[in-house]
Design a protein around this motif. Structure first.
Motif, PDB file in Angstrom:
ATOM      1  N   LEU A   1       0.825  -1.204   0.000  1.00 28.79           N
ATOM      2  CA  LEU A   1       0.000   0.000   0.000  1.00 28.79           C
ATOM      3  C   LEU A   1       0.860   1.254   0.000  1.00 28.79           C
ATOM      4  O   LEU A   1       0.638   2.171  -0.808  1.00 28.79           O
ATOM      5  CB  LEU A   1      -0.920  -0.001   1.222  1.00 28.79           C
ATOM      6  CG  LEU A   1      -1.799   1.240   1.412  1.00 28.79           C
ATOM      7  CD1 LEU A   1      -2.737   1.429   0.219  1.00 28.79           C
ATOM      8  CD2 LEU A   1      -2.586   1.151   2.720  1.00 28.79           C
ATOM      9  N   SER A   2       1.855   1.297   0.882  1.00 27.23           N
ATOM     10  CA  SER A   2       2.713   2.485   0.955  1.00 27.23           C
ATOM     11  C   SER A   2       3.551   2.647  -0.301  1.00 27.23           C
ATOM     12  O   SER A   2       3.825   3.774  -0.741  1.00 27.23           O
ATOM     13  CB  SER A   2       3.629   2.406   2.189  1.00 27.23           C
ATOM     14  OG  SER A   2       4.492   1.286   2.122  1.00 27.23           O
ATOM     15  N   ALA A   3       3.947   1.529  -0.909  1.00 25.58           N
ATOM     16  CA  ALA A   3       4.764   1.587  -2.130  1.00 25.58           C
ATOM     17  C   ALA A   3       3.968   2.154  -3.300  1.00 25.58           C
ATOM     18  O   ALA A   3       4.459   3.024  -4.040  1.00 25.58           O
ATOM     19  CB  ALA A   3       5.298   0.200  -2.468  1.00 25.58           C
ATOM     20  N   ILE A   4       2.739   1.681  -3.498  1.00 26.70           N
ATOM     21  CA  ILE A   4       1.933   2.147  -4.624  1.00 26.70           C
ATOM     22  C   ILE A   4       1.501   3.593  -4.416  1.00 26.70           C
ATOM     23  O   ILE A   4       1.457   4.385  -5.374  1.00 26.70           O
ATOM     24  CB  ILE A   4       0.716   1.233  -4.825  1.00 26.70           C
ATOM     25  CG1 ILE A   4       1.181  -0.201  -5.121  1.00 26.70           C
ATOM     26  CG2 ILE A   4      -0.146   1.743  -5.973  1.00 26.70           C
ATOM     27  CD1 ILE A   4       2.083  -0.322  -6.329  1.00 26.70           C
ATOM     28  N   ARG A   5       1.205   3.967  -3.184  1.00 26.65           N
ATOM     29  CA  ARG A   5       0.850   5.359  -2.913  1.00 26.65           C
ATOM     30  C   ARG A   5       2.018   6.291  -3.256  1.00 26.65           C
ATOM     31  O   ARG A   5       1.832   7.319  -3.915  1.00 26.65           O
ATOM     32  CB  ARG A   5       0.454   5.525  -1.444  1.00 26.65           C
ATOM     33  CG  ARG A   5      -0.952   5.032  -1.132  1.00 26.65           C
ATOM     34  CD  ARG A   5      -1.301   5.216   0.337  1.00 26.65           C
ATOM     35  NE  ARG A   5      -2.720   4.957   0.593  1.00 26.65           N
ATOM     36  CZ  ARG A   5      -3.293   5.026   1.787  1.00 26.65           C
ATOM     37  NH1 ARG A   5      -2.555   5.348   2.855  1.00 26.65           N
ATOM     38  NH2 ARG A   5      -4.589   4.790   1.928  1.00 26.65           N
ATOM     39  N   ALA A   6       3.211   5.930  -2.799  1.00 20.45           N
ATOM     40  CA  ALA A   6       4.382   6.759  -3.086  1.00 20.45           C
ATOM     41  C   ALA A   6       4.654   6.822  -4.588  1.00 20.45           C
ATOM     42  O   ALA A   6       4.996   7.875  -5.135  1.00 20.45           O
ATOM     43  CB  ALA A   6       5.606   6.206  -2.348  1.00 20.45           C
ATOM     44  N   THR A   7       4.481   5.702  -5.274  1.00 16.95           N
ATOM     45  CA  THR A   7       4.707   5.662  -6.722  1.00 16.95           C
ATOM     46  C   THR A   7       3.704   6.531  -7.465  1.00 16.95           C
ATOM     47  O   THR A   7       4.070   7.262  -8.403  1.00 16.95           O
ATOM     48  CB  THR A   7       4.611   4.212  -7.241  1.00 16.95           C
ATOM     49  OG1 THR A   7       5.596   3.414  -6.574  1.00 16.95           O
ATOM     50  CG2 THR A   7       4.851   4.161  -8.735  1.00 16.95           C
TER      51      THR A   7
ATOM     52  N   VAL B   1       2.328  10.523   3.262  1.00 16.89           N
ATOM     53  CA  VAL B   1       3.257  10.472   2.137  1.00 16.89           C
ATOM     54  C   VAL B   1       4.121  11.719   2.261  1.00 16.89           C
ATOM     55  O   VAL B   1       3.598  12.838   2.268  1.00 16.89           O
ATOM     56  CB  VAL B   1       2.530  10.454   0.780  1.00 16.89           C
ATOM     57  CG1 VAL B   1       3.544  10.623  -0.361  1.00 16.89           C
ATOM     58  CG2 VAL B   1       1.763   9.155   0.604  1.00 16.89           C
ATOM     59  N   ASP B   2       5.422  11.516   2.393  1.00 14.85           N
ATOM     60  CA  ASP B   2       6.346  12.634   2.593  1.00 14.85           C
ATOM     61  C   ASP B   2       7.095  12.948   1.301  1.00 14.85           C
ATOM     62  O   ASP B   2       7.644  12.053   0.649  1.00 14.85           O
ATOM     63  CB  ASP B   2       7.366  12.309   3.688  1.00 14.85           C
ATOM     64  CG  ASP B   2       6.703  12.116   5.042  1.00 14.85           C
ATOM     65  OD1 ASP B   2       5.534  12.509   5.186  1.00 14.85           O
ATOM     66  OD2 ASP B   2       7.355  11.560   5.953  1.00 14.85           O
TER      67      ASP B   2
END
Length: 256
Positions: free
Chosen positions: A191-197, A240-241
């Motif tokens: 989840l965090s990977a796709i959001r950042a991408t 998301v930073d």
């Protein structure tokens, strides 16, 4: 009176003189060789010291063809004093960069205040550089990774302000510790990977950020800034930073 018998001359005395001469010559050459080796070493050490002190000069090294620097001024005389203070130069560069980051932070803070985003977006300057932290509820639905259309323009505007410098940019995805398992994601890592991408691709396509200057990383729930034991703490950890990396951290980013 009986006459003494004369001794025959020793025909091999010249060997003693010859041996002494050969020994002295050998000692002489050994000393000369040792002296020349020591001198070369000393000169090389001196050359390295000068090159390090005056790096970037246009003169020649005193040993070999290494680059060096001329210590003579235009009149051909040696200057009275040459001062090279790398610490002062480094401190000056750091001060310039800090002022640059503070200026960007001020612009972003002003934009957030005008648009009522101060409660959802925060900014801070730390060792990494300037970090703009966006709460996930501003950008995404719960358990989703697509950027909300209502927040797209705001994110693009922030990205354009951050694009005013040439520093590297890193997008960091964070979640709380609540386990996730749905049809799209099997873990908080995903989840965090796709959001950042998705945020990264939006900033590239809409904010004009050079793709060579930006990257995305995912941390899941593993780098919380608050306790995950309370709802308020979990809300702070879902972010998301967008990080404008300082020059020190930018050295780890290499464009080939």
């Amino acid at each position: 009176m009986k006459r003494r018998e004369e001794k025959k001359p020793n025909g091999e005395r010249w060997m003693l003189t010859y041996s002494d001469l050969i020994t002295l010559l050998m000692i002489f050459f050994v000393i000369m060789y040792a002296s020349s080796t020591a001198d070369t070493t000393k000169y090389k050490q001196l050359s390295k010291s000068l090159n390090a002190a005056f790096e970037g000069g246009s003169g020649k090294s005193i040993v070999g063809d290494q680059s060096g620097v001329s210590v003579l001024d235009s009149s051909g005389t040696t200057p009275a004093k040459i001062t090279v203070d790398s610490k002062d130069a480094s401190a000056s560069a750091n001060a310039v960069e800090l002022n640059k980051l503070q200026s960007i932070k001020k612009n972003v803070d002003t934009y957030l205040k005008k648009n009522g985003l101060s409660g959802s977006v925060s900014t801070k300057i730390d060792d990494r550089g300037l970090a703009v932290s966006l709460n996930s509820t501003l950008l995404f639905d719960i358990g989703k990774a697509n950027v909300l259309k209502s927040s797209t323009k705001k994110l693009i505007s922030i990205g354009k302000m951050l694009n005013s410098v040439n520093n590297y940019i890193r997008i960091e995805g964070h979640t709380d510790s609540t386990p996730i398992s749905n049809n799209e994601f099997s873990s908080n890592w995903q989840l965090s990977a796709i959001r950042a991408t998705n945020v990264t691709e939006l900033l590239i396509s809409k904010s004009g950020i050079n793709p060579k200057r930006i990257s995305s990383v995912a941390y899941g729930e593993n780098r919380p800034i608050s306790s995950n034991r309370t709802p308020a703490g979990k809300a702070k950890n879902r972010t998301v930073d967008i990080v404008i990396l300082s020059s020190l951290f930018s050295k780890t980013e290499v464009i080939k």
